[in-house]
Design an enzyme around this catalytic site. Structure first.
Site, short mmCIF file in Angstrom:
data_model
loop_
_atom_site.label_atom_id
_atom_site.label_comp_id
_atom_site.label_asym_id
_atom_site.label_seq_id
_atom_site.Cartn_x
_atom_site.Cartn_y
_atom_site.Cartn_z
N GLY A 119 -22.08 25.69 -11.69
CA GLY A 119 -21.81 24.31 -11.79
C GLY A 119 -20.28 24.21 -11.70
O GLY A 119 -19.50 24.04 -12.59
N SER A 121 -18.55 22.93 -8.43
CA SER A 121 -18.13 21.66 -7.67
C SER A 121 -18.52 20.28 -8.20
O SER A 121 -19.56 20.09 -8.86
CB SER A 121 -18.75 21.84 -6.41
OG SER A 121 -18.27 22.74 -5.76
N SER A 153 -26.48 25.02 -6.03
CA SER A 153 -27.55 25.56 -5.34
C SER A 153 -28.53 25.92 -6.24
O SER A 153 -28.58 26.44 -7.19
CB SER A 153 -27.11 26.95 -4.79
OG SER A 153 -26.27 26.35 -3.58
N GLU A 236 -18.62 36.29 -4.82
CA GLU A 236 -19.47 35.36 -4.07
C GLU A 236 -18.97 35.54 -2.33
O GLU A 236 -19.92 35.41 -1.64
CB GLU A 236 -19.43 33.87 -4.39
CG GLU A 236 -20.44 32.98 -3.76
CD GLU A 236 -20.08 31.62 -3.89
OE1 GLU A 236 -19.36 31.20 -4.69
OE2 GLU A 236 -21.17 30.77 -3.38
N SER A 359 -14.31 26.82 1.60
CA SER A 359 -14.19 26.34 3.25
C SER A 359 -13.46 27.59 3.95
O SER A 359 -12.62 28.24 3.39
CB SER A 359 -13.87 25.05 3.44
OG SER A 359 -12.57 24.93 3.35
C1 LIG Z 1 -25.16 24.57 1.15
C2 LIG Z 1 -24.15 24.67 -0.01
C3 LIG Z 1 -24.22 25.34 -1.16
C4 LIG Z 1 -23.41 25.18 -2.37
N1 LIG Z 1 -23.65 25.63 -3.40
C5 LIG Z 1 -22.68 25.40 -4.55
C6 LIG Z 1 -22.91 25.96 -6.06
O1 LIG Z 1 -23.93 26.63 -6.19
N2 LIG Z 1 -22.13 25.48 -6.91
C7 LIG Z 1 -21.07 24.90 -6.60
O2 LIG Z 1 -20.19 24.83 -7.66
N3 LIG Z 1 -20.64 24.50 -5.51
C8 LIG Z 1 -21.46 24.62 -4.20
N4 LIG Z 1 -21.34 24.08 -2.97
C9 LIG Z 1 -19.99 23.57 -2.72
C10 LIG Z 1 -18.79 23.76 -2.05
O3 LIG Z 1 -18.25 24.81 -2.69
C11 LIG Z 1 -18.07 22.95 -1.63
O4 LIG Z 1 -18.65 22.20 -0.52
C12 LIG Z 1 -16.71 23.51 -0.85
O5 LIG Z 1 -15.86 23.63 -1.73
C13 LIG Z 1 -16.14 21.94 -0.01
O6 LIG Z 1 -15.82 21.12 -0.75
P1 LIG Z 1 -16.23 19.72 -0.04
O7 LIG Z 1 -17.81 19.72 0.16
O8 LIG Z 1 -15.99 18.54 -1.45
O9 LIG Z 1 -15.39 19.16 1.18
P2 LIG Z 1 -13.85 19.00 1.08
O10 LIG Z 1 -13.06 19.89 -0.18
O11 LIG Z 1 -13.86 17.48 0.93
O12 LIG Z 1 -13.39 19.44 2.51
C14 LIG Z 1 -13.48 18.69 3.60
C15 LIG Z 1 -12.80 19.38 4.77
O13 LIG Z 1 -11.48 19.40 4.41
C16 LIG Z 1 -10.73 20.70 4.33
N5 LIG Z 1 -9.79 20.87 3.40
C17 LIG Z 1 -9.76 20.62 2.06
N6 LIG Z 1 -8.79 21.02 1.46
C18 LIG Z 1 -7.93 21.60 2.49
C19 LIG Z 1 -6.70 22.05 2.59
N7 LIG Z 1 -5.85 22.43 1.16
N8 LIG Z 1 -6.42 22.92 3.51
C20 LIG Z 1 -7.00 22.94 4.73
N9 LIG Z 1 -8.19 22.22 4.77
C21 LIG Z 1 -8.62 21.76 3.62
C22 LIG Z 1 -12.03 21.51 4.20
O14 LIG Z 1 -11.65 22.94 4.69
C23 LIG Z 1 -12.96 20.81 4.94
O15 LIG Z 1 -13.06 21.20 6.23
C24 LIG Z 1 -22.12 24.26 -2.23
C25 LIG Z 1 -21.97 23.71 -0.69
C26 LIG Z 1 -22.81 23.84 0.32
C27 LIG Z 1 -22.66 23.25 1.37
#
Ligand SMILES: Cc1cc2nc3c(=O)[nH]c(=O)nc-3n(C[C@H](O)[C@H](O)[C@H](O)COP(=O)(O)OP(=O)(O)OC[C@H]3O[C@@H](n4cnc5c(N)ncnc54)[C@H](O)[C@@H]3O)c2cc1C
Lengths: 376, 332
Positions: A119, A121, A153, A236, A359
């Site tokens: 937990g 994000s 997840s 991870e 990412s």
């Molecule tokens: C299938 C799946 C399973 C997941 N499981 C878990 C889980 O079990 N537990 C958990 O805690 N989280 C989980 N996540 C969450 C995951 O860690 C986040 O989706 C991820 O950190 C990206 O955050 P966001 O989706 O808010 O995208 P955003 O942070 O909004 O990013 C959007 C875009 O902006 C870019 N970006 C953002 N900041 C920067 C920067 N400083 N420089 C360059 N580019 C940037 C990103 O690369 C991306 O392209 C999961 C996500 C997915 C898709």
């Protein structure tokens, strides 16, 4: 670096191969993937194949890290279900947990009796995890947790959550974040599954409304949450740590079988698959080297693990895109929920690989700034 | 996100084309906002605007609308991932017209099992066969047939169904000449390329808007150079694809080298159309991995479009064969 395999490791591989042939299970028709993988984890554990590099006192086998590569390779070669991915979540306990916490949680985590989710994000804390705003307020005996998590997840199937919450001032960034063990059956937790692009409910929203946890459920000291989270995500990012090496190996084998004769008669098909083979082996050799390093230097993973994540993502996405291209109409024509749509579901999930666990862009930033020391 | 926001392009439409685009975009917007899984209202709107019959013959046998205008309508509706079987209907209209025939009821076309082209023996699979279509045009030897279709079934492209012949068949006309079939192939590749342009371009435009609004690290994610480069790259691809579509449409309208230009457009569209959607997904982050969010509908449509009337490699191979032939025979 000596990469030769000891007679013990060779014997281990033999034993594992034989065992796998007799013990592989299949996913039930209505069985959700999350529950199936949990069942498989338990079967593997009973066979003695989980927690290879973990201390024996917690149910592990006290072997060196390279055994995890062998496990992944053998599972992949046989096309058995993925090696368990859940173990990486427990690593932080070895570093930060109290003896009591380790004794209580680790054996059941390794055995697959308890399932854990992460937990971290939140809606406004994705890439910017330090912006998290879920709060843990002190009560007389522990903490009261309020806030929202997202993308967790398999939360709906889990018994415990490693939760990050703010114990310090709001807006304090990575300072004032603490980590907690939260039993998922605690009153005040609501879990709402989110259907993913694959049609499966992989991840969830979690709402915490004044959830009480005792002080003994805090992992590390108050304010240690950030390094705990960073260590967890570093694990991870390792393809053997999360069992992905086995998953890719199995998928590649399956693709080769499906392509059959075309692999020999069609030069374009052959080239594409040959390229995948090289990429996959690069990932494998890299992971083996990494784990050998971990064994030799007795080091913990750090920001260099972003290399591993980038290589892992590249194999995942190249493999599944190539599969769709090469299988063509037979991959894209089946109805959405049809079993024959499996490659398409895998492809869609592969697009998440450059998003979860930090990412692609964040991995590159980490390498540039934290490893290469380029100016921020 | 407003559906009207558009990433700027440097190729303005003519006044007539702009009017047509506006009408098509209006239907697409309503589709996006209200259609859900039922696109019968979209079909009625398209039919009402005359868009389902753009390639049927006027009095002197020429199509009611140019290839350029047809591609514009297809692009706009693809942007909404509209499920009305517009492309199927347009292809059937073109095929009938090229055979000098007219259709009593809207139809789609019967393809080979691998979707790579028209069937030649009356068997195969009707693509883009959603309601209200109940028939497909099929080549069989020297004849052009109308075949009845069974119930449509879904595909991985959630917006489009396929259907199999259910038995009933009647001869419509003699099949088109080899030359006319060549034109048909070019027209089909053009429409698929336009569909890919719309599907990919629209999601990309939305991703750009999202990058201006989504805050992480205290700033819009679009201020990170990594995100800027992702968007810049995708934009270059969208515009290159647009150039290819415009050129292939012009070639058909002007009776120029339509084979080459449509092969180039389809080959590039099949590869980059999917890539552009993948880039857009990356910009959106986790939200694009949810079922509820439309990104996967764009991705699914792009992946299926890529196969129809020839994938990236098959079309590139066909282009090379033409180039080889010209080198030996001299220009046509
Ligand atoms: C299938 C799946 C399973 C997941 N499981 C878990 C889980 O079990 N537990 C958990 O805690 N989280 C989980 N996540 C969450 C995951 O860690 C986040 O989706 C991820 O950190 C990206 O955050 P966001 O989706 O808010 O995208 P955003 O942070 O909004 O990013 C959007 C875009 O902006 C870019 N970006 C953002 N900041 C920067 C920067 N400083 N420089 C360059 N580019 C940037 C990103 O690369 C991306 O392209 C999961 C996500 C997915 C898709």
């Amino acid at each position: 670096m000596d990469l030769s395999e000891s007679p013990e490791l060779v014997a281990f591989r033999d034993g594992l191969r034989k065992w796998l042939r007799d013990n592989v299970i299949e996913q039930g028709a209505d069985e959700p993937r999350g529950l199936f993988l949990k069942r498989w984890h338990q079967v593997l554990f009973a066979g003695g194949w989980v927690g290879l590099s973990w201390p024996t006192e917690y149910g592990g086998r006290g072997l060196s890290n390279v055994y995890d590569v062998a496990l992944n390779e053998e599972i992949g070669a046989l096309g058995a279900p993925d090696a368990p991915r859940i173990g990486y979540m427990g690593r932080a306990f070895l570093q930060w947990g109290t003896q009591e916490q380790r004794d209580r949680y680790l054996p059941r985590l390794l055995s697959g009796e308890d399932y854990w989710c992460q937990g971290f994000s939140e809606p406004n804390a994705g890439s910017d995890l330090a912006n998290l705003s879920t709060r843990a307020e002190r009560t007389g005996t522990g903490y009261r947790i309020t806030g929202q998590k997202v993308w967790t997840s398999y939360a709906e199937y889990c018994d415990f959550c490693i939760l990050l919450a703010r114990t310090g001032e709001s807006g304090g960034r990575h300072k004032g974040v603490s980590a907690f063990v939260v039993p998922m059956r605690s009153p005040g937790i609501e879990v709402r599954p989110i259907v993913a692009t694959t049609g499966e409910s992989e991840f969830c929203e979690m709402f915490f409304d004044g959830v009480e946890v005792p002080e003994e459920n805090r992992l590390g000291a108050e304010g240690d949450g950030w390094p705990i989270a960073m260590m967890t995500v570093a694990y991870e990012r390792g393809a053997a740590d999360v069992g992905y090496l086995s998953k890719f190996g199995a998928a590649l084998g399956e693709l080769r079988t499906l392509l059959g004769d075309r692999l020999r008669t069609d030069a374009a098909v052959r080239r594409r698959v040959a390229d995948l083979e090289v990429r996959f082996r690069i990932l494998t050799t890299h992971v083996r080297r990494r784990l050998a390093e971990r064994d030799l230097a007795d080091t913990l993973p750090g920001p260099e693990m972003s290399v591993d994540k980038i290589l892992m993502t590249e194999v995942d996405q190249a493999l599944h895109r190539a599969a769709i291209d090469l299988l063509g109409a037979s991959a894209v024509l089946p109805a959405e929920s049809d079993a024959a749509g499996e490659w398409m579901r895998r492809y869609l999930y592969s697009r998440a690989a450059s998003i979860y666990g930090g990412s692609e862009q964040i991995q590159l930033n980490l390498l540039a700034q934290r490893v290469l020391g380029l100016p921020r | 996100m407003s559906a009207a926001t558009l990433v700027p392009t440097t190729a303005p439409d003519t006044e007539e084309e702009a009017d047509l685009r506006a009408t098509a975009r209006d239907i697409a917007r309503r589709c996006r906002d209200t259609a859900g899984e039922d696109h019968s209202g979209c079909w009625s709107a398209l039919d009402g605007a005359g868009f389902t019959q753009l390639r049927e013959a006027d009095e002197d046998g020429s199509p009611l609308a140019t290839a350029t205008m047809t591609a514009i309508v297809v692009e706009e509706l693809a942007g909404a991932v509209c499920g009305a079987p517009l492309v199927g209907a347009l292809l059937a209209g073109e095929l009938a017209r090229l055979a000098g025939a007219s259709l009593d009821a809207p139809a789609t076309v019967l393809l080979t099992e691998d979707l790579a082209g028209l069937t030649v023996d009356g068997t195969g699979l009707a693509w883009d066969a959603g309601p209200p279509l109940r028939h497909a045009l099929a080549l069989s030897g020297h004849d052009l047939l109308v075949v009845d279709l069974g119930d449509p079934t879904g595909t991985q492209d959630l917006s489009r169904s396929v259907a199999r012949p259910s038995g009933g068949t009647r001869r419509l006309a003699a099949g088109p000449s080899a030359d006319a079939l060549g034109r048909f192939g070019s027209f089909a590749r053009l429409l698929l390329a336009a569909d890919l342009l719309g599907t990919a371009g629209r999601l990309f435009a939305d991703a750009v808007e999202y990058a201006k609004q989504r805050i992480q690290f205290g700033v819009p994610i679009g201020s990170f150079q990594a995100v800027q480069h992702l968007c810049g790259r995708a934009y270059a691809e969208v515009e290159a694809l647009r150039s290819a579509v415009i050129t292939a449409a012009w070639a058909l309208d002007a009776h120029a080298e339509h084979r080459e230009t449509s092969l180039v457009a389809k080959s590039y569209a099949a590869r980059t159309g999917v890539e552009i959607v993948e880039h857009a997904v990356q910009v959106f982050g986790g939200v694009a991995i949810t079922w509820e969010f439309p990104a996967h509908r764009h991705l699914r449509r792009a992946l299926l479009d890529a196969e129809v009337f020839g994938g990236a490699e098959a079309t590139a191979d066909a282009l090379l064969a033409l180039v080889d032939q010209e080198a030996t025979d001299g220009p046509e």
